[in-house]
Design a protein around this motif. Structure first.
Motif, PDB file in Angstrom:
ATOM      1  N   TYR A  20     -26.007 -32.893   8.496  1.00  0.00           N
ATOM      2  CA  TYR A  20     -25.407 -33.430   9.718  1.00  0.00           C
ATOM      3  C   TYR A  20     -26.063 -34.756  10.105  1.00  0.00           C
ATOM      4  O   TYR A  20     -25.380 -35.731  10.434  1.00  0.00           O
ATOM      5  N   GLU A  24     -24.818 -38.849  10.270  1.00  0.00           N
ATOM      6  CA  GLU A  24     -24.950 -39.662  11.488  1.00  0.00           C
ATOM      7  C   GLU A  24     -25.820 -40.895  11.258  1.00  0.00           C
ATOM      8  O   GLU A  24     -26.160 -41.599  12.208  1.00  0.00           O
ATOM      9  N   ARG A 106     -25.165 -31.719  17.392  1.00  0.00           N
ATOM     10  CA  ARG A 106     -24.747 -32.922  18.120  1.00  0.00           C
ATOM     11  C   ARG A 106     -25.748 -33.253  19.223  1.00  0.00           C
ATOM     12  O   ARG A 106     -26.076 -34.421  19.446  1.00  0.00           O
TER      13      ARG A 106
END
Length: 225
Positions: A20, A24, A106
């Motif tokens: 993840y 990003e 997130r």
């Protein structure tokens, strides 16, 4: 590209978070025990560290203590949900922020970007002087009576925020937003713990008080003496 070191014994979680984070725009390394993690953090290759408190062998708290003896690299702790004791101890040892596990990737990205942004020198070239406190923003240097202080990025930003509003009470809500990068939540003592850490590193006023005064029920004030 910012480099993040994940220190967690859950290899599957590390792989998921790494995937993840890399998507990003982060570069990610991982360590799966406290000893190895502390060594990698102290090697100076990481811009930020994500550290699980519950580790086999050397605990995350001991790893954090070891890191803070030599480095001010930003550290975000991963703590068991509702485990306030470890959370507060971690902040007292110099962690910059925390997230309860299981964490939302997130939100972890948002917290990482916040601590990295706070750790990066801004464009301001001005110098602040409040009593015996001197702050050079561009260099991210703080001094007490001419002696350089060893502050984490969070502590530096806390002191700078109070110094820019010296003599005025700054609410905990405002400090949480400006210094930690997120709203103050109910029962969150992070600001209080960071202030306590900062007080220990500051000197005293002539009357023996700390230059950071508590205004009960509101927030904190840097005394402009």
């Amino acid at each position: 590209m910012n480099r993040v070191l994940l220190i967690d014994d859950d290899e599957e979680l590390c792989e998921m978070l790494a995937e993840y984070l890399e998507a990003e725009g982060f570069e990610v390394a991982a360590a799966h025990n406290g000893e190895e993690g502390a060594q990698q953090a102290l090697a100076g290759d990481a811009d930020a560290v994500v550290l699980d408190i519950m580790l086999p062998g050397q605990s995350g708290l001991e790893s954090l203590r070891q890191i803070r003896q030599q480095s001010l690299v930003p550290v975000i702790m991963l703590t068991a949900k509702g485990d306030d004791v470890d959370r507060i101890v971690g902040l007292e040892l110099g962690a910059d922020d925390y997230l309860p596990k299981p964490c939302n990737p997130r939100e972890l990205v948002a917290r990482l970007r916040a601590v990295l942004r706070r750790a990066t020198p801004g464009m301001a070239r001005d110098m602040l002087q409040v009593g015996d406190v001197t702050i050079r923003s561009a260099e991210r240097v703080a001094e007490w009576a001419g002696e350089r202080m060893a502050l984490t990025s969070t502590e530096f930003n806390l002191l700078e925020t109070l110094a820019r509003q010296a003599g005025r009470v700054v609410s905990k809500e405002e400090l949480s937003e400006r210094v930690l990068g997120h709203p103050l939540s109910r029962y969150d003592r992070s600001v209080d713990v960071h202030v306590s850490n900062l007080r220990r590193k500051l000197g005293q006023l002539p009357d023996g008080r700390s230059p950071i005064q508590t205004v009960r029920g509101i927030g904190y004030q840097l005394v402009a003496v």
